[in-house]
Design an enzyme around this catalytic site. Sequence first.
Site, PDB file in Angstrom:
ATOM      1  N   SER A 251     100.605  29.719   0.541  1.00  0.00           N
ATOM      2  CA  SER A 251     101.218  30.820   1.421  1.00  0.00           C
ATOM      3  C   SER A 251     100.588  31.016   2.741  1.00  0.00           C
ATOM      4  O   SER A 251     101.305  31.446   3.777  1.00  0.00           O
ATOM      5  CB  SER A 251     101.342  32.021   0.510  1.00  0.00           C
TER       6      SER A 251
ATOM      7  N   ARG B  62      97.744  34.984   1.032  1.00  0.00           N
ATOM      8  CA  ARG B  62      96.436  34.496  -0.203  1.00  0.00           C
ATOM      9  C   ARG B  62      96.524  32.839  -0.372  1.00  0.00           C
ATOM     10  O   ARG B  62      97.342  32.156  -0.297  1.00  0.00           O
ATOM     11  CB  ARG B  62      96.732  35.128  -1.532  1.00  0.00           C
ATOM     12  N   GLY B  63      95.358  32.497  -1.133  1.00  0.00           N
ATOM     13  CA  GLY B  63      95.051  31.243  -1.645  1.00  0.00           C
ATOM     14  C   GLY B  63      95.299  30.276  -0.598  1.00  0.00           C
ATOM     15  O   GLY B  63      94.382  30.265   0.216  1.00  0.00           O
ATOM     16  N   GLU B  64      96.240  29.228  -0.870  1.00  0.00           N
ATOM     17  CA  GLU B  64      96.340  28.216  -0.163  1.00  0.00           C
ATOM     18  C   GLU B  64      97.546  27.910   0.404  1.00  0.00           C
ATOM     19  O   GLU B  64      97.843  27.736   1.835  1.00  0.00           O
ATOM     20  CB  GLU B  64      95.946  26.819  -1.336  1.00  0.00           C
TER      21      GLU B  64
ATOM     22  N   TYR C  58      95.983  39.426  -4.296  1.00  0.00           N
ATOM     23  CA  TYR C  58      95.421  39.197  -5.634  1.00  0.00           C
ATOM     24  C   TYR C  58      95.247  40.615  -6.072  1.00  0.00           C
ATOM     25  O   TYR C  58      95.202  41.720  -5.508  1.00  0.00           O
ATOM     26  CB  TYR C  58      93.893  38.557  -5.505  1.00  0.00           C
TER      27      TYR C  58
ATOM     28  N   GLN D 165     110.758  28.746  -3.065  1.00  0.00           N
ATOM     29  CA  GLN D 165     109.721  28.596  -2.190  1.00  0.00           C
ATOM     30  C   GLN D 165     110.347  28.336  -0.728  1.00  0.00           C
ATOM     31  O   GLN D 165     109.867  29.155   0.319  1.00  0.00           O
ATOM     32  CB  GLN D 165     109.061  27.127  -2.467  1.00  0.00           C
TER      33      GLN D 165
ATOM     34  N   GLY E  22      99.437  28.419  -6.856  1.00  0.00           N
ATOM     35  CA  GLY E  22      99.027  27.479  -5.905  1.00  0.00           C
ATOM     36  C   GLY E  22      99.102  26.139  -6.249  1.00  0.00           C
ATOM     37  O   GLY E  22      99.346  25.303  -5.416  1.00  0.00           O
ATOM     38  N   ASP E  23      98.732  25.847  -7.489  1.00  0.00           N
ATOM     39  CA  ASP E  23      98.568  24.339  -7.806  1.00  0.00           C
ATOM     40  C   ASP E  23     100.001  23.983  -7.794  1.00  0.00           C
ATOM     41  O   ASP E  23     100.377  22.690  -7.378  1.00  0.00           O
ATOM     42  CB  ASP E  23      98.281  24.363  -9.205  1.00  0.00           C
TER      43      ASP E  23
END
Length: 380
Positions: free
Chosen positions: A278, A274-276, A196, A258, A17-18
Amino acid sequence: MKPRTWDVFCKVVDNFGDIGVCWRLARQLANEHGLQVRLWVDGLAAFKRICPEIEPARPLQRCRNVDICHWVDPFPPVAPAEAVVEAFACELPESYLHAMAECPSKPRWINLEYLSAERWVGECHGLASPSPRLPLTKHFFFPGFVANTGGVMLERDLFEQREAFQFDARAQADFWQEIGLAEPHGEEIRISLFCYPGSRAEVLFDCWHTQSVPTTCLVPEGVAGEAIAAFFGQAAPAVGEGLRRGGFEVRIIPFLEQDRYDRLLWACDCNFVRGEDSFVRAQWAQRPMVWQPYPQADGIHLHKLRAFLDLYCRGLPVEAAGAVRALWESWSRGEGMGKAWTAFWAQQGVLAKHAASWAAALRVNGDMTTRLVTFCTDRL
Ligand code: TRH
């Protein structure tokens, strides 16, 4: 005045994500705003997973009009850019901070925060934080889903690209072929799964295996390994291969570049994300989706989940809203997904329509990158 040179600093803490967010931002700044961008990244190997052109052994390289610089310690002596983005409080190198402080015209300094739908985000967006030891002020920039936040990233031509793809059977067939699959046949459902570790996807597999329509679950390499082993009693196969039980198949697909990952989301009937980053891309895909926030201590992620659900479910009929809430909550808690999936998928048509109206409303809110450039130009 608009800052022309930008430094984006990214530390790869874990996952993708970062770098996923920083790479998208850097590309937009360079290619849509014509700015000169350096992206400082400490983990080039993780970067390569989402952008195969990256050569991890090269400390300096140019890719898609962005200068990619390996962030090493000690940090090289460089002249700071006019705008500096510190992603996710990654802490700028001390020598760079001092160089910023010595600039006659101080760089605009942004801390790009994590995305959240929580209400406090709007109150903190744009706040200034003067440095206690240097003549510099950092500003907090919070992405978000409502007008008083920084918005989410939306490339200029993304809607057109997605629409062209989703209405072009040939382009979709080509895409499936590229990732080693035939076109879906008949009623087959295709579901992408990005989750995850410890997600207990085997419960969903069991459910998909008993539903009457053939279902294919597309899993990027390295994801959901334990669930695959738990359900099939063997390790995940190699990329391009699958495991089948009845009408249900799990297919391992390559970790995609991506922009190609976007195509996967556009092509599938439902996306687990998940996360941010995606998570945002699945919203732009305009397909039914299931989000799993990054797990945090003390269930903090469940507050984030509920805050987003409160926004996302507005305007949905009661039954569909209940089905979305039940599946997303159970997926994040790791229990009760089987029953929840059935109720969720029964709402498929309503959810698909809602996904489109949600994306249309979110688009009105504007693109985060453009808002960041405007913020740095007009407010700082
Ligand atoms: O990898 P993540 O779990 O990243 C997380 C979150 O950002 C979280 O907020 C943060 O705290 C944590 O990292 C450290 O999920 P995310 O945010 O969806 O990032 C994944 C990126 O990988 C995204 O840019 C999409 C990209 N991707 C591909 O490019 N190809 C693929 O095949 C897949 C599965 C993902």
